[in-house]
Design a protein around this motif. Sequence first.
Motif, PDB file in Angstrom:
ATOM      1  N   ASN A 151      -0.058  -9.198   3.146  1.00 35.76           N
ATOM      2  CA  ASN A 151       0.515 -10.463   3.620  1.00 35.76           C
ATOM      3  C   ASN A 151       2.028 -10.278   3.640  1.00 35.76           C
ATOM      4  N   LEU A 152       2.631 -10.383   4.806  1.00 37.39           N
ATOM      5  CA  LEU A 152       4.039 -10.035   4.971  1.00 37.39           C
ATOM      6  C   LEU A 152       4.866 -11.232   5.428  1.00 37.39           C
ATOM      7  N   LYS A 153       6.112 -11.202   5.001  1.00 37.13           N
ATOM      8  CA  LYS A 153       7.101 -12.158   5.493  1.00 37.13           C
ATOM      9  C   LYS A 153       8.084 -11.397   6.368  1.00 37.13           C
ATOM     10  N   LEU A 154       8.296 -11.876   7.578  1.00 34.69           N
ATOM     11  CA  LEU A 154       9.267 -11.286   8.496  1.00 34.69           C
ATOM     12  C   LEU A 154      10.497 -12.179   8.539  1.00 34.69           C
ATOM     13  N   GLU A 155      11.649 -11.556   8.352  1.00 37.36           N
ATOM     14  CA  GLU A 155      12.896 -12.310   8.364  1.00 37.36           C
ATOM     15  C   GLU A 155      13.893 -11.567   9.243  1.00 37.36           C
ATOM     16  N   LEU A 156      14.460 -12.262  10.193  1.00 36.53           N
ATOM     17  CA  LEU A 156      15.407 -11.642  11.122  1.00 36.53           C
ATOM     18  C   LEU A 156      16.832 -11.949  10.709  1.00 36.53           C
ATOM     19  N   LYS A 157      17.625 -10.900  10.529  1.00 37.32           N
ATOM     20  CA  LYS A 157      19.071 -11.032  10.343  1.00 37.32           C
ATOM     21  C   LYS A 157      19.726 -10.267  11.480  1.00 37.32           C
ATOM     22  N   VAL A 158      20.379 -10.980  12.365  1.00 37.79           N
ATOM     23  CA  VAL A 158      20.935 -10.329  13.547  1.00 37.79           C
ATOM     24  C   VAL A 158      21.998  -9.327  13.130  1.00 37.79           C
ATOM     25  N   LEU A 159      22.104  -8.258  13.889  1.00 37.06           N
ATOM     26  CA  LEU A 159      23.080  -7.205  13.625  1.00 37.06           C
ATOM     27  C   LEU A 159      24.311  -7.455  14.484  1.00 37.06           C
ATOM     28  N   ALA A 160      25.418  -7.793  13.850  1.00 37.84           N
ATOM     29  CA  ALA A 160      26.658  -8.048  14.576  1.00 37.84           C
ATOM     30  C   ALA A 160      27.829  -7.550  13.740  1.00 37.84           C
ATOM     31  N   ASP A 161      28.906  -7.202  14.416  1.00 43.79           N
ATOM     32  CA  ASP A 161      30.105  -6.746  13.720  1.00 43.79           C
ATOM     33  C   ASP A 161      30.951  -7.908  13.225  1.00 43.79           C
ATOM     34  N   VAL A 162      30.950  -9.001  13.990  1.00 42.75           N
ATOM     35  CA  VAL A 162      31.816 -10.145  13.699  1.00 42.75           C
ATOM     36  C   VAL A 162      30.978 -11.421  13.735  1.00 42.75           C
ATOM     37  N   GLY A 163      31.210 -12.299  12.759  1.00 44.15           N
ATOM     38  CA  GLY A 163      30.518 -13.580  12.722  1.00 44.15           C
ATOM     39  C   GLY A 163      31.506 -14.722  12.837  1.00 44.15           C
ATOM     40  N   GLU A 223      23.217 -27.299   0.623  1.00 42.04           N
ATOM     41  CA  GLU A 223      22.079 -28.081   0.114  1.00 42.04           C
ATOM     42  C   GLU A 223      21.118 -28.465   1.229  1.00 42.04           C
ATOM     43  N   GLY A 224      21.389 -28.041   2.467  1.00 41.55           N
ATOM     44  CA  GLY A 224      20.455 -28.295   3.557  1.00 41.55           C
ATOM     45  C   GLY A 224      20.946 -29.248   4.617  1.00 41.55           C
ATOM     46  N   ALA A 225      22.175 -29.747   4.499  1.00 44.56           N
ATOM     47  CA  ALA A 225      22.680 -30.677   5.517  1.00 44.56           C
ATOM     48  C   ALA A 225      23.021 -29.937   6.795  1.00 44.56           C
ATOM     49  N   GLY A 226      22.728 -30.566   7.933  1.00 44.12           N
ATOM     50  CA  GLY A 226      23.045 -29.945   9.224  1.00 44.12           C
ATOM     51  C   GLY A 226      22.095 -28.814   9.573  1.00 44.12           C
ATOM     52  N   LEU A 227      22.581 -27.921  10.428  1.00 47.64           N
ATOM     53  CA  LEU A 227      21.754 -26.812  10.919  1.00 47.64           C
ATOM     54  C   LEU A 227      22.243 -25.448  10.456  1.00 47.64           C
ATOM     55  N   GLY A 228      23.547 -25.309  10.238  1.00 46.38           N
ATOM     56  CA  GLY A 228      24.129 -23.986  10.024  1.00 46.38           C
ATOM     57  C   GLY A 228      23.589 -23.247   8.833  1.00 46.38           C
ATOM     58  N   HIS A 229      23.171 -23.984   7.746  1.00 46.21           N
ATOM     59  CA  HIS A 229      22.701 -23.296   6.545  1.00 46.21           C
ATOM     60  C   HIS A 229      21.462 -22.454   6.831  1.00 46.21           C
ATOM     61  N   GLN A 230      20.688 -22.832   7.841  1.00 40.69           N
ATOM     62  CA  GLN A 230      19.483 -22.076   8.174  1.00 40.69           C
ATOM     63  C   GLN A 230      19.815 -20.711   8.761  1.00 40.69           C
ATOM     64  N   PHE A 231      21.043 -20.552   9.249  1.00 42.15           N
ATOM     65  CA  PHE A 231      21.382 -19.333   9.971  1.00 42.15           C
ATOM     66  C   PHE A 231      22.507 -18.539   9.302  1.00 42.15           C
ATOM     67  N   LEU A 232      22.950 -18.963   8.113  1.00 38.52           N
ATOM     68  CA  LEU A 232      24.018 -18.230   7.433  1.00 38.52           C
ATOM     69  C   LEU A 232      23.607 -16.798   7.111  1.00 38.52           C
ATOM     70  N   ARG A 233      22.303 -16.571   6.948  1.00 40.06           N
ATOM     71  CA  ARG A 233      21.841 -15.207   6.658  1.00 40.06           C
ATOM     72  C   ARG A 233      22.228 -14.227   7.764  1.00 40.06           C
ATOM     73  N   HIS A 234      22.424 -14.746   8.982  1.00 43.33           N
ATOM     74  CA  HIS A 234      22.761 -13.866  10.097  1.00 43.33           C
ATOM     75  C   HIS A 234      24.191 -13.339  10.020  1.00 43.33           C
ATOM     76  N   LEU A 235      24.984 -13.888   9.120  1.00 47.62           N
ATOM     77  CA  LEU A 235      26.347 -13.400   8.944  1.00 47.62           C
ATOM     78  C   LEU A 235      26.445 -12.374   7.823  1.00 47.62           C
ATOM     79  N   GLN A 236      25.352 -12.146   7.092  1.00 45.76           N
ATOM     80  CA  GLN A 236      25.409 -11.289   5.914  1.00 45.76           C
ATOM     81  C   GLN A 236      25.598  -9.818   6.250  1.00 45.76           C
ATOM     82  N   ARG A 237      25.295  -9.429   7.477  1.00 46.30           N
ATOM     83  CA  ARG A 237      25.440  -8.022   7.851  1.00 46.30           C
ATOM     84  C   ARG A 237      26.707  -7.765   8.673  1.00 46.30           C
ATOM     85  N   THR A 238      27.506  -8.784   8.872  1.00 47.54           N
ATOM     86  CA  THR A 238      28.728  -8.607   9.654  1.00 47.54           C
ATOM     87  C   THR A 238      29.807  -7.917   8.814  1.00 47.54           C
ATOM     88  N   ARG A 239      30.778  -7.327   9.522  1.00 52.46           N
ATOM     89  CA  ARG A 239      31.899  -6.676   8.837  1.00 52.46           C
ATOM     90  C   ARG A 239      33.102  -7.605   8.692  1.00 52.46           C
TER      91      ARG A 239
END
Length: 356
Positions: A151-163, A223-239
Motif C-alpha cells: 500500500n503506497l502513498k504517492l506525493e509529488l514535489k515539483v522540481l524547480a530551481d526557484v520558488g 494551520e490550513g488557512a487559504g490554499l498555499g499551505h497545501q503546496f508549500l512542499r513544492h518549494l522544498q526542493r528549490t535552490r
Amino acid sequence: MKFVDEAFIDIAAGDGGNGCVSFRHEKYKEFGGPNGGDGGRGGHVFAVADPNLNTLVDYRYSRRHEAKRGEHGMGSDMFGAAGADITLKMPVGTIISDAETGEVLYELLTPGEVITIAKGGDGGFGNLRFKSAINRAPRQKTPGWPGEKKNLKLELKVLADVGLLGMPNAGKSTFITAVSNARPKIADYPFTTLHPNLGVVRVGPEQSFVVADIPGLIEGASEGAGLGHQFLRHLQRTRLLLHIVDVAPFDEAVDPVAQAKAIVNELKKYDQQLYNKPRWLVLNKLDMVPSEEREARVKDFVKRFKWKGPVFEISALTREGCEPLIHAIFRHVQSEQRTENEPVEVDPRFAGDAAA
C-alpha cells in the motif's frame, strides 16, 4: 486537468506459477523419468519517471494495480511463462512511501528513471528439479512464491530551481508570465492561481532555469488557512526563494510590511529548513508608484521590514527590472550547481578505505 499532488495506491506483483509433477510416457521407454517443469515468475511492477506528466490525477481514480501471475509448469520439460510486467508512469519528482509507516521507499528525480517497486514471486520447482541418483522418480514439487503487495502513498514535489512566495495578488503569476514560457491564469481577484505552475526561463543558448509559482499564502496558512499551505512542499526542493511583495496595494489600509512579515512567519512555522533557504526580496508593481516616490518607498519598506538580504525592484507588468533579476538568479543557480557537483575531499589517511 485537475492538479493532484497526492494519491494512495495498492499494488500487487504477480505470484509465481506452481511446479509440475509429470513423468515421461513414451512408447518403448518404460522408465522415462520425471519431466515436470518449473512455474514461471510473477510479473514485476515498475515505476517510470515521465517528464510529460505533471500531476498524479490518474492514480486518484485508478487505485489498484496488479501484475499477472506466472504460468504453472507443465510436462515434457516445459517451464511456465513469466507473468506480464506492468509499468506505472509518474511525474518527475514523485516520492513513493509506505502508506502505513510513512517510510520513504523511492524517489523519481531523473526523467526516464525506472525502478522496481514490487517484485514478482519466483516460480515453484517441478519434479524434474528433484531427480537424483537415489531418487529416480521424485513426486515432489513446490508452489510458486507470492509476489510483493504494498500500500503506497504517492506525493509529488515539483522540481524547480526557484520558488515564488507572496500574498495573493502580489504579482507572482504576472512575473512568471513575463520571464518564462508559463501562461498561468491572471485576474484581479485573490487566489487566481489554484495549483503550482512551472516555467522555464531562457537566459541564453542552453542556459535556463525553472521557476515554480504556488498559490498565494495568507496569515494562518501553516494551520490550513487559504490554499498555499497545501503546496508549500513544492518549494522544498528549490535552490532559491523569491519573496514577491506588492508595494502599491489598492487598499491604502493594507501595510505591505505587515503582509511580508506574515509570509515569513508562516514559512517558519511550516518548515524550518524551508525558512532557512536563500531568500531574495522582490518589490513588485513599482509602475504604480510615482517615479519621484519610488526610492523613498523602497527605503522605508526595507527599513521597517529589517531586511538585510538582496533587494530587487521590478514591475512584472512592464518587465522593468526583470532582466537584471533573472541574470542574477541564473548566476546563483549555477553557483549552487557547481557546489553540489564538487568532489568531496577525502582525508589522505582514509583514502584507501574510501576507494575500497
